[in-house]
Design a protein around this motif. Structure first.
Motif, PDB file in Angstrom:
ATOM      1  N   ASP A 187       0.834  -1.195   0.000  1.00  0.00           N
ATOM      2  CA  ASP A 187       0.000   0.000   0.000  1.00  0.00           C
ATOM      3  C   ASP A 187       0.872   1.249   0.000  1.00  0.00           C
ATOM      4  OD1 ASP A 187       0.445   0.943   2.872  1.00  0.00           O
ATOM      5  OD2 ASP A 187      -0.299  -1.079   3.221  1.00  0.00           O
ATOM      6  N   THR A 188       0.269   2.373  -0.378  1.00  0.00           N
ATOM      7  CA  THR A 188       1.045   3.607  -0.557  1.00  0.00           C
ATOM      8  C   THR A 188       1.709   4.057   0.744  1.00  0.00           C
ATOM      9  OG1 THR A 188      -1.007   4.872  -0.266  1.00  0.00           O
ATOM     10  CG2 THR A 188      -0.299   4.409  -2.516  1.00  0.00           C
ATOM     11  N   ARG A 189       1.053   3.813   1.890  1.00  0.00           N
ATOM     12  CA  ARG A 189       1.657   4.202   3.172  1.00  0.00           C
ATOM     13  C   ARG A 189       2.932   3.401   3.419  1.00  0.00           C
ATOM     14  NH1 ARG A 189       1.646   2.078   8.175  1.00  0.00           N
ATOM     15  NH2 ARG A 189       1.990   3.490   9.959  1.00  0.00           N
ATOM     16  N   THR A 190       2.858   2.081   3.194  1.00  0.00           N
ATOM     17  CA  THR A 190       4.037   1.232   3.387  1.00  0.00           C
ATOM     18  C   THR A 190       5.120   1.589   2.383  1.00  0.00           C
ATOM     19  OG1 THR A 190       2.605  -0.564   4.161  1.00  0.00           O
ATOM     20  CG2 THR A 190       4.846  -1.150   3.520  1.00  0.00           C
ATOM     21  N   GLU A 191       4.701   1.931   1.152  1.00  0.00           N
ATOM     22  CA  GLU A 191       5.682   2.302   0.138  1.00  0.00           C
ATOM     23  C   GLU A 191       6.483   3.526   0.576  1.00  0.00           C
ATOM     24  OE1 GLU A 191       5.949   3.333  -4.639  1.00  0.00           O
ATOM     25  OE2 GLU A 191       4.124   3.715  -3.529  1.00  0.00           O
ATOM     26  N   ARG A 192       5.812   4.497   1.180  1.00  0.00           N
ATOM     27  CA  ARG A 192       6.519   5.685   1.651  1.00  0.00           C
ATOM     28  C   ARG A 192       7.523   5.329   2.741  1.00  0.00           C
ATOM     29  NH1 ARG A 192       1.338   8.083   1.028  1.00  0.00           N
ATOM     30  NH2 ARG A 192       0.875   7.799   3.253  1.00  0.00           N
ATOM     31  N   LEU A 193       7.168   4.330   3.569  1.00  0.00           N
ATOM     32  CA  LEU A 193       8.057   3.915   4.650  1.00  0.00           C
ATOM     33  C   LEU A 193       9.334   3.269   4.115  1.00  0.00           C
ATOM     34  CD1 LEU A 193       5.532   2.397   7.235  1.00  0.00           C
ATOM     35  CD2 LEU A 193       6.774   4.544   7.440  1.00  0.00           C
ATOM     36  N   MET A 230      14.576   1.568  -0.316  1.00  0.00           N
ATOM     37  CA  MET A 230      14.746   1.215  -1.723  1.00  0.00           C
ATOM     38  C   MET A 230      15.876   2.027  -2.339  1.00  0.00           C
ATOM     39  SD  MET A 230      12.543  -1.118  -2.861  1.00  0.00           S
ATOM     40  CE  MET A 230      12.215  -0.737  -4.577  1.00  0.00           C
ATOM     41  N   ASP A 231      15.932   3.327  -2.029  1.00  0.00           N
ATOM     42  CA  ASP A 231      17.005   4.172  -2.566  1.00  0.00           C
ATOM     43  C   ASP A 231      18.365   3.668  -2.102  1.00  0.00           C
ATOM     44  OD1 ASP A 231      15.164   5.742  -3.845  1.00  0.00           O
ATOM     45  OD2 ASP A 231      15.145   7.328  -2.327  1.00  0.00           O
ATOM     46  N   LYS A 232      18.452   3.281  -0.819  1.00  0.00           N
ATOM     47  CA  LYS A 232      19.715   2.778  -0.287  1.00  0.00           C
ATOM     48  C   LYS A 232      20.079   1.453  -0.929  1.00  0.00           C
ATOM     49  CE  LYS A 232      22.174   2.271   4.097  1.00  0.00           C
ATOM     50  NZ  LYS A 232      22.070   2.372   5.571  1.00  0.00           N
ATOM     51  N   LEU A 233      19.068   0.634  -1.198  1.00  0.00           N
ATOM     52  CA  LEU A 233      19.296  -0.657  -1.842  1.00  0.00           C
ATOM     53  C   LEU A 233      19.871  -0.472  -3.242  1.00  0.00           C
ATOM     54  CD1 LEU A 233      18.894  -3.765  -1.794  1.00  0.00           C
ATOM     55  CD2 LEU A 233      16.576  -3.383  -2.620  1.00  0.00           C
ATOM     56  N   MET A 234      19.477   0.607  -3.918  1.00  0.00           N
ATOM     57  CA  MET A 234      19.914   0.844  -5.291  1.00  0.00           C
ATOM     58  C   MET A 234      21.300   1.479  -5.380  1.00  0.00           C
ATOM     59  SD  MET A 234      16.396   2.250  -7.046  1.00  0.00           S
ATOM     60  CE  MET A 234      14.851   1.375  -6.875  1.00  0.00           C
ATOM     61  N   ALA A 236       8.088  -1.078 -13.486  1.00  0.00           N
ATOM     62  CA  ALA A 236       7.022  -0.642 -12.586  1.00  0.00           C
ATOM     63  C   ALA A 236       5.934   0.121 -13.314  1.00  0.00           C
ATOM     64  CB  ALA A 236       7.598   0.231 -11.471  1.00  0.00           C
ATOM     65  N   HIS A 237       4.695  -0.071 -12.858  1.00  0.00           N
ATOM     66  CA  HIS A 237       3.584   0.779 -13.265  1.00  0.00           C
ATOM     67  C   HIS A 237       3.388   1.905 -12.250  1.00  0.00           C
ATOM     68  CE1 HIS A 237       2.667  -2.605 -15.923  1.00  0.00           C
ATOM     69  NE2 HIS A 237       1.854  -1.804 -16.579  1.00  0.00           N
ATOM     70  N   ARG A 238       3.765   1.646 -11.003  1.00  0.00           N
ATOM     71  CA  ARG A 238       3.683   2.680  -9.964  1.00  0.00           C
ATOM     72  C   ARG A 238       4.920   3.565 -10.109  1.00  0.00           C
ATOM     73  NH1 ARG A 238       2.616   0.885  -3.805  1.00  0.00           N
ATOM     74  NH2 ARG A 238       0.627   0.267  -4.715  1.00  0.00           N
ATOM     75  N   LEU A 239       4.728   4.750 -10.681  1.00  0.00           N
ATOM     76  CA  LEU A 239       5.859   5.571 -11.098  1.00  0.00           C
ATOM     77  C   LEU A 239       6.661   6.146  -9.942  1.00  0.00           C
ATOM     78  CD1 LEU A 239       4.394   7.407 -14.222  1.00  0.00           C
ATOM     79  CD2 LEU A 239       5.595   5.228 -14.057  1.00  0.00           C
ATOM     80  N   SER A 240       6.099   6.202  -8.750  1.00  0.00           N
ATOM     81  CA  SER A 240       6.872   6.666  -7.606  1.00  0.00           C
ATOM     82  C   SER A 240       8.063   5.751  -7.338  1.00  0.00           C
ATOM     83  CB  SER A 240       5.984   6.737  -6.363  1.00  0.00           C
ATOM     84  OG  SER A 240       5.359   5.488  -6.114  1.00  0.00           O
ATOM     85  N   THR A 241       7.971   4.497  -7.815  1.00  0.00           N
ATOM     86  CA  THR A 241       9.054   3.537  -7.628  1.00  0.00           C
ATOM     87  C   THR A 241      10.282   3.908  -8.453  1.00  0.00           C
ATOM     88  OG1 THR A 241       7.384   1.812  -7.299  1.00  0.00           O
ATOM     89  CG2 THR A 241       9.630   1.074  -7.672  1.00  0.00           C
TER      90      THR A 241
END
Length: 254
Positions: free
Chosen positions: A183-189, A194-198, A207-212
């Motif tokens: 969900d979007t709340r968990t995604e924000r968390l 994710m940035d650190k992983l990359m 991705a279809h969810r462009l915030s990713t």
């Protein structure tokens, strides 16, 4: 020079041709068990091996971080070892590899304590922002997953998959709809995780969810298999093309 267990303990890893009796001292291992075909693409075995090596290398590379292990010396990660069997038969039935049970192990240096091991596991979970929900499970990090992790929610399974990727620390990573069931709340968390992983690696994000993909160096917009736009987030937003309309919700992908 880094200590190499395989060379220093040749009698264990490269025994002579003639049978002999060896006295094996007490050793510590990290281990993971599972069931299924080891050749299955992205199957349980391959994921487990990535997890094993990830933890092993997290401990090895702790010398470069804030977690200092008492008595640490530089070493080569020992080779993978394993035990294989199939229930109800004598020998091995290679025609039914899906029936394999296995326990795979990697030796740990004696200076690694249970606390150091727990740190390595939790370090990966924190990178994926999975630590908080893991602690809510019965038993926390000792919670036992059923086959296919069927006893937790889909979004939680994806968080664990991201955490496992963090532990494995691969040079190249492919994230295929990695946040689709979150969900979007968990995604924000987990966004920072994710940035650190990359960081420091080549990452392909589908991705279809462009915030990713917002923070990716290069974003390619595909339409029926053809690249129609290419650039970073700011460039594509400024062009006000397909990416801009998708990001702002002007229209949706078919």
């Amino acid at each position: 020079m880094a200590f190499d267990f395989k060379k220093e303990y040749k009698e264990f890893y490269m025994p002579k041709n003639k049978p002999s009796i060896l006295t094996v001292p007490a050793m510590n291992y990290i281990a993971v068990r599972g069931h299924g075909d080891p050749n299955q693409e992205d199957g349980e075995y391959k994921q487990a091996i990535g997890l094993l090596y990830g933890i092993a290398f997290t401990i090895k590379m702790s010398k470069k971080g804030d977690h200092q292990i008492k008595g640490y010396f530089d070493y080569v990660v020992p080779p993978l070892e394993g035990f294989w069997w199939q229930d109800g038969i004598l020998g091995v039935d290679y025609a039914h590899k899906e029936d394999f049970n296995w326990i795979s192990v990697i030796r740990l240096p004696d200076f690694v304590t249970k606390a150091d091991f727990d740190w390595a596991v939790e370090e990966a979970a924190k990178k994926a922002r999975a630590d908080a929900f893991i602690r809510t499970l019965p038993g926390g990090y000792d919670f036992v997953l059923q086959e296919g992790a069927s006893n937790i929610a889909q979004g939680q399974r994806q968080l664990l998959a991201i955490a496992r990727a963090a532990v494995a620390d691969p040079p190249v990573l492919i994230l295929d709809e990695a946040t689709s069931s979150i969900d979007t709340r968990t995604e924000r968390l987990i966004e920072k995780g994710m940035d650190k992983l990359m960081e420091g690696r080549t990452v392909f994000v589908i991705a279809h969810r462009l915030s990713t993909v917002k923070n990716c160096d290069v974003i390619m917009v595909l339409d029926h298999g053809k690249i129609i736009e290419r650039g970073n987030h700011d460039k594509l937003i400024a062009e006000k093309g397909t990416y801009y309309r998708l990001y702002t919700g002007a229209f949706e992908l078919e």
